[in-house]
Design an enzyme around this catalytic site. Structure first.
Site, PDB file in Angstrom:
ATOM      1  CE1 TYR A  72      -3.969  -2.156   0.500  1.00  0.00           C
ATOM      2  CE2 TYR A  72      -2.776  -3.575   1.427  1.00  0.00           C
ATOM      3  CZ  TYR A  72      -3.733  -3.230   0.997  1.00  0.00           C
ATOM      4  OH  TYR A  72      -4.824  -4.401   0.894  1.00  0.00           O
ATOM      5  N   UNK A  73       2.188   1.374  -0.965  1.00  0.00           N
ATOM      6  CA  UNK A  73       2.993   3.030  -0.607  1.00  0.00           C
ATOM      7  C   UNK A  73       3.039   2.524  -2.582  1.00  0.00           C
ATOM      8  N   GLY A  74       3.171   4.386  -2.492  1.00  0.00           N
ATOM      9  CA  GLY A  74       2.561   4.468  -3.766  1.00  0.00           C
ATOM     10  C   GLY A  74       3.792   4.358  -4.481  1.00  0.00           C
ATOM     11  CB  THR A  76       2.568  -1.100  -4.077  1.00  0.00           C
ATOM     12  OG1 THR A  76       3.083  -0.150  -2.989  1.00  0.00           O
ATOM     13  CG2 THR A  76       1.755  -1.716  -5.191  1.00  0.00           C
ATOM     14  NE  ARG A 123      -1.846   1.144  -4.635  1.00  0.00           N
ATOM     15  CZ  ARG A 123      -1.008   2.359  -4.171  1.00  0.00           C
ATOM     16  NH1 ARG A 123      -1.206   2.429  -2.509  1.00  0.00           N
ATOM     17  NH2 ARG A 123      -0.038   2.983  -4.508  1.00  0.00           N
TER      18      ARG A 123
END
Length: 226
Positions: A72-74, A76, A123
């Site tokens: 859940y990272u920018g 990803t 994601r």
């Protein structure tokens, strides 16, 4: 057969120096220290399902890229590019290894059993499945950091002088060589010794060019891979 021919042609171009090399990127890439004591082959990790311990000595003679990942990272979206990198450079002896970690912004909150479904349906989503091995979630910094990450970090200078915003970093004690964020990368050579370390925002295309450049230098020296 076609795949082998393609790999052979690409390797010929690589050895001849016709593939582009990476440009200087300030501190987006750091070369690791010379004279490192020990190798990555002294360590290992459990696969993400917790059922198999993988000793890293099984990668003797291979180029290995260690990446701390999060769902859940920018960043990803790098998973998709990492899949492409694995597919493209596997014929030259590269293996990617992914290590989920929840120490940066709490962006890997799920259990190990939830990570692959999250990647597939959320994601990056769209049925995504990593084509490289993921291992159990664990710490890469701090008191409980995995020992092989201690080895990697001590072998290479940090890519940034700053650690980041403390309220988004979840470990103690903090040290200068600590990983700064999700998707930082370390390359280990065929001898098990760390070679390069990349900032998390370095593009995968630049990482690829750096790896190819290193492979070319190794080939010129007559270093054999597995």
């Amino acid at each position: 057969m076609a795949r082998l021919l393609q790999a052979s042609c690409l390797l010929s171009l690589l050895l001849a120096g016709f593939l582009p090399q990476s440009r200087g990127q300030d501190k987006s890439k750091m070369d690791c220290h010379g004279g490192v004591s020990g190798t990555i082959y002294e360590y290992g990790a459990l696969t993400i399902d917790g059922e198999e311990y993988t000793p890293f000595k099984q990668y003797i003679g291979k180029y290995v890229l260690f990446v701390n990942v999060a769902s859940y990272u920018g960043l990803t979206g790098q998973y998709i590019e990492l899949n492409a990198l694995q597919e493209e450079l596997a014929p030259f002896g590269l293996d990617l290894l992914g290590f989920p970690c929840n120490q940066f912004g709490k962006q890997e909150p799920g259990e190990n059993s939830e990570i692959l479904p999250s990647l597939k349906y959320v994601r990056p989503g769209g049925g995504f499945v990593p084509n490289f091995q993921l291992f159990e979630k664990g710490d890469v910094n701090g008191e409980k950091e995995q020992k092989f990450y201690t080895f990697l970090k001590n072998s290479c200078p940090p890519t940034s002088e700053l650690l980041g915003t403390s309220d988004r970093l979840f470990w103690e004690p903090m040290k200068v060589h600590d990983i700064r964020w999700n998707f930082e990368k370390f390359l280990v050579g065929p001898d098990g010794i760390p070679v390069m370390r990349w900032h998390h925002r370095t593009t995968i295309s630049n990482v690829k060019m750096d790896i190819l450049s290193y492979m070319r230098r190794q080939a010129a020296l007559g270093v054999k891979r597995k």
